[in-house]
Write a protein that holds these residues in place. Structure first.
Motif, PDB file in Angstrom:
ATOM      1  N   SER A   1       0.814  -1.214   0.000  1.00 31.35           N
ATOM      2  CA  SER A   1       0.000   0.000   0.000  1.00 31.35           C
ATOM      3  C   SER A   1       0.848   1.266   0.000  1.00 31.35           C
ATOM      4  O   SER A   1       0.520   2.236  -0.688  1.00 31.35           O
ATOM      5  N   LEU A   2       1.932   1.285   0.759  1.00 31.74           N
ATOM      6  CA  LEU A   2       2.757   2.491   0.792  1.00 31.74           C
ATOM      7  C   LEU A   2       3.404   2.745  -0.563  1.00 31.74           C
ATOM      8  O   LEU A   2       3.531   3.903  -0.993  1.00 31.74           O
ATOM      9  N   ASP A   3       3.782   1.683  -1.267  1.00 32.72           N
ATOM     10  CA  ASP A   3       4.341   1.852  -2.619  1.00 32.72           C
ATOM     11  C   ASP A   3       3.293   2.434  -3.567  1.00 32.72           C
ATOM     12  O   ASP A   3       3.621   3.243  -4.444  1.00 32.72           O
ATOM     13  N   ILE A   4       2.031   2.019  -3.397  1.00 31.65           N
ATOM     14  CA  ILE A   4       0.957   2.562  -4.234  1.00 31.65           C
ATOM     15  C   ILE A   4       0.761   4.048  -3.923  1.00 31.65           C
ATOM     16  O   ILE A   4       0.577   4.872  -4.832  1.00 31.65           O
ATOM     17  N   MET A   5       0.812   4.404  -2.640  1.00 28.93           N
ATOM     18  CA  MET A   5       0.672   5.807  -2.260  1.00 28.93           C
ATOM     19  C   MET A   5       1.763   6.657  -2.904  1.00 28.93           C
ATOM     20  O   MET A   5       1.488   7.718  -3.481  1.00 28.93           O
ATOM     21  N   VAL A   6       2.994   6.193  -2.797  1.00 30.87           N
ATOM     22  CA  VAL A   6       4.117   6.945  -3.362  1.00 30.87           C
ATOM     23  C   VAL A   6       3.992   7.021  -4.884  1.00 30.87           C
ATOM     24  O   VAL A   6       4.216   8.081  -5.481  1.00 30.87           O
ATOM     25  N   TRP A   7       3.601   5.907  -5.511  1.00 32.03           N
ATOM     26  CA  TRP A   7       3.399   5.916  -6.970  1.00 32.03           C
ATOM     27  C   TRP A   7       2.393   6.995  -7.363  1.00 32.03           C
ATOM     28  O   TRP A   7       2.645   7.785  -8.281  1.00 32.03           O
ATOM     29  N   ALA A   8       1.257   7.016  -6.676  1.00 30.19           N
ATOM     30  CA  ALA A   8       0.207   7.983  -7.025  1.00 30.19           C
ATOM     31  C   ALA A   8       0.716   9.417  -6.876  1.00 30.19           C
ATOM     32  O   ALA A   8       0.510  10.262  -7.757  1.00 30.19           O
ATOM     33  N   LEU A   9       1.403   9.689  -5.770  1.00 30.73           N
ATOM     34  CA  LEU A   9       1.839  11.056  -5.505  1.00 30.73           C
ATOM     35  C   LEU A   9       3.060  11.449  -6.321  1.00 30.73           C
ATOM     36  O   LEU A   9       3.371  12.639  -6.439  1.00 30.73           O
ATOM     37  N   GLN A  10       3.725  10.475  -6.895  1.00 28.66           N
ATOM     38  CA  GLN A  10       4.784  10.804  -7.854  1.00 28.66           C
ATOM     39  C   GLN A  10       4.205  11.169  -9.219  1.00 28.66           C
ATOM     40  O   GLN A  10       4.862  11.861 -10.003  1.00 28.66           O
ATOM     41  N   GLN A  11       2.985  10.711  -9.501  1.00 24.58           N
ATOM     42  CA  GLN A  11       2.325  11.129 -10.739  1.00 24.58           C
ATOM     43  C   GLN A  11       1.881  12.587 -10.630  1.00 24.58           C
ATOM     44  O   GLN A  11       2.130  13.393 -11.525  1.00 24.58           O
ATOM     45  N   ARG A  12       1.238  12.902  -9.517  1.00 26.24           N
ATOM     46  CA  ARG A  12       0.765  14.263  -9.258  1.00 26.24           C
ATOM     47  C   ARG A  12       0.692  14.433  -7.745  1.00 26.24           C
ATOM     48  O   ARG A  12       0.237  13.534  -7.048  1.00 26.24           O
ATOM     49  N   ASP A  13       1.101  15.565  -7.263  1.00 31.25           N
ATOM     50  CA  ASP A  13       1.017  15.851  -5.826  1.00 31.25           C
ATOM     51  C   ASP A  13       0.591  17.303  -5.644  1.00 31.25           C
ATOM     52  O   ASP A  13       1.346  18.141  -5.147  1.00 31.25           O
ATOM     53  N   PRO A  14      -0.647  17.625  -6.045  1.00 28.51           N
ATOM     54  CA  PRO A  14      -1.082  19.030  -6.056  1.00 28.51           C
ATOM     55  C   PRO A  14      -1.126  19.666  -4.672  1.00 28.51           C
ATOM     56  O   PRO A  14      -1.053  20.893  -4.561  1.00 28.51           O
ATOM     57  N   ASN A  15      -1.252  18.831  -3.618  1.00 23.94           N
ATOM     58  CA  ASN A  15      -1.333  19.375  -2.261  1.00 23.94           C
ATOM     59  C   ASN A  15      -0.020  19.262  -1.495  1.00 23.94           C
ATOM     60  O   ASN A  15       0.014  19.533  -0.286  1.00 23.94           O
ATOM     61  N   GLY A  16       1.036  18.832  -2.168  1.00 25.30           N
ATOM     62  CA  GLY A  16       2.346  18.764  -1.533  1.00 25.30           C
ATOM     63  C   GLY A  16       2.427  17.756  -0.393  1.00 25.30           C
ATOM     64  O   GLY A  16       3.140  17.996   0.595  1.00 25.30           O
ATOM     65  N   LEU A  17       1.746  16.640  -0.527  1.00 26.66           N
ATOM     66  CA  LEU A  17       1.708  15.660   0.562  1.00 26.66           C
ATOM     67  C   LEU A  17       3.054  15.005   0.830  1.00 26.66           C
ATOM     68  O   LEU A  17       3.319  14.545   1.945  1.00 26.66           O
ATOM     69  N   MET A  18       3.907  14.949  -0.187  1.00 27.90           N
ATOM     70  CA  MET A  18       5.215  14.324  -0.005  1.00 27.90           C
ATOM     71  C   MET A  18       6.216  15.265   0.665  1.00 27.90           C
ATOM     72  O   MET A  18       7.322  14.850   1.013  1.00 27.90           O
ATOM     73  N   ASP A  19       5.820  16.501   0.856  1.00 30.99           N
ATOM     74  CA  ASP A  19       6.697  17.499   1.464  1.00 30.99           C
ATOM     75  C   ASP A  19       6.539  17.445   2.979  1.00 30.99           C
ATOM     76  O   ASP A  19       5.752  18.166   3.576  1.00 30.99           O
ATOM     77  N   MET A  20       7.288  16.546   3.603  1.00 35.09           N
ATOM     78  CA  MET A  20       7.219  16.399   5.060  1.00 35.09           C
ATOM     79  C   MET A  20       8.618  16.088   5.592  1.00 35.09           C
ATOM     80  O   MET A  20       9.499  15.658   4.846  1.00 35.09           O
ATOM     81  N   PRO A  21       8.847  16.292   6.886  1.00 34.17           N
ATOM     82  CA  PRO A  21      10.148  15.957   7.467  1.00 34.17           C
ATOM     83  C   PRO A  21      10.450  14.463   7.322  1.00 34.17           C
ATOM     84  O   PRO A  21       9.532  13.630   7.241  1.00 34.17           O
ATOM     85  N   GLU A  22      11.717  14.129   7.323  1.00 32.54           N
ATOM     86  CA  GLU A  22      12.131  12.724   7.234  1.00 32.54           C
ATOM     87  C   GLU A  22      11.533  11.903   8.368  1.00 32.54           C
ATOM     88  O   GLU A  22      11.270  10.701   8.220  1.00 32.54           O
ATOM     89  N   ASP A  23      11.285  12.542   9.490  1.00 30.53           N
ATOM     90  CA  ASP A  23      10.678  11.856  10.633  1.00 30.53           C
ATOM     91  C   ASP A  23       9.321  11.253  10.290  1.00 30.53           C
ATOM     92  O   ASP A  23       8.876  10.291  10.929  1.00 30.53           O
ATOM     93  N   GLY A  24       8.652  11.810   9.277  1.00 26.41           N
ATOM     94  CA  GLY A  24       7.356  11.261   8.877  1.00 26.41           C
ATOM     95  C   GLY A  24       7.460   9.815   8.437  1.00 26.41           C
ATOM     96  O   GLY A  24       6.581   8.998   8.731  1.00 26.41           O
ATOM     97  N   TRP A  25       8.549   9.481   7.745  1.00 19.43           N
ATOM     98  CA  TRP A  25       8.731   8.095   7.299  1.00 19.43           C
ATOM     99  C   TRP A  25       9.007   7.185   8.482  1.00 19.43           C
ATOM    100  O   TRP A  25       8.586   6.013   8.497  1.00 19.43           O
ATOM    101  N   VAL A  26       9.694   7.720   9.494  1.00 21.46           N
ATOM    102  CA  VAL A  26       9.927   6.949  10.724  1.00 21.46           C
ATOM    103  C   VAL A  26       8.601   6.674  11.422  1.00 21.46           C
ATOM    104  O   VAL A  26       8.356   5.571  11.923  1.00 21.46           O
ATOM    105  N   LEU A  27       7.728   7.677  11.444  1.00 18.10           N
ATOM    106  CA  LEU A  27       6.423   7.527  12.088  1.00 18.10           C
ATOM    107  C   LEU A  27       5.565   6.499  11.349  1.00 18.10           C
ATOM    108  O   LEU A  27       4.866   5.691  11.976  1.00 18.10           O
ATOM    109  N   ILE A  28       5.616   6.517  10.028  1.00 18.06           N
ATOM    110  CA  ILE A  28       4.873   5.524   9.240  1.00 18.06           C
ATOM    111  C   ILE A  28       5.399   4.118   9.535  1.00 18.06           C
ATOM    112  O   ILE A  28       4.626   3.160   9.676  1.00 18.06           O
TER     113      ILE A  28
END
Length: 210
Positions: free
Chosen positions: A66-93
């Motif tokens: 599921s996380l790979d699907i999320m990243v795939w989708a947001l690499q196509q388009r990310d109009p709300n800047g969801l991938m723009d987060m601190p590195e700590d976000g990946w630790v939290l996930i």
């Protein structure tokens, strides 16, 4: 068969839920195929290496996490800047998907684990949720007042934990977390990703999502 990526889905699965959240936020379109976990279509089983949902097949790849699907989708388009987060976000996930999800499963399905203690497992999950509650103090999302991929990845699992016993959940002291969850459950975004669909069958007209 369509030219759109094919997304195999089970509505109530939190992993599938977070994948749908990312797809919808990205504004990409997929052909969505709902399945029954007790009666998985052969077409799905030949696509998914693990036989689990969600699974996405594009023209040149299969994404079975599921996380790979999320990243795939947001690499196509990310109009709300969801991938723009601190590195700590990946630790939290990672903490959500590892220790917290284990504690969630042990709490929700305690009868499957006769060697485990319900209160101990629920406290393991609660410790993680208290951490999130502190992080949410004074802000609407985990990393400020703007949603990130971490929020989309984690909220479906908070929902699942809360729904084990919502009365108990609401009686806890995590007021920031409860407000965070309730805003999500009342949002148009959540309502849109939770539309019900009949299980897919060979010969059905394509249904689209995104």
């Amino acid at each position: 068969m369509t030219n759109q990526p094919i997304f195999w889905n089970f509505r109530r699965c939190p992993y599938a839920m977070r994948a749908r959240l990312a797809i919808l936020n990205a504004g990409v379109t997929v052909e969505i195929r709902e399945i029954l976990l007790r009666d998985k279509p052969e077409e799905f089983l030949t696509t998914s290496p693990t036989g689990t949902v969600p699974c996405l097949r594009t023209a040149d790849a299969v994404y079975d996490e599921s996380l790979d699907i999320m990243v795939w989708a947001l690499q196509q388009r990310d109009p709300n800047g969801l991938m723009d987060m601190p590195e700590d976000g990946w630790v939290l996930i990672k903490a959500n998907d590892g220790p917290f999800k284990a504690a969630l499963d042990h709490t929700k399905y305690i009868t499957r684990y006769p060697d485990l203690d319900l209160d101990t497992e629920r406290e393991k999950g609660s410790a993680h949720l208290r951490t999130l509650d502190r992080q949410l103090a004074g802000q609407h999302f985990l990393y400020g007042d703007t949603m990130t991929i971490a929020d989309l990845a984690i909220l479906p699992f908070i929902r699942q934990f809360a729904h084990i016993d919502r009365t108990w959940f609401d009686a806890q002291g995590w007021t920031n977390l409860r407000a965070y969850l309730d805003r999500f459950l009342a949002s148009d975004l959540f309502l849109r990703v939770m539309d019900k669909r009949k299980p897919w069958a060979v010969g059905d007209e394509p249904a689209f999502f995104g």
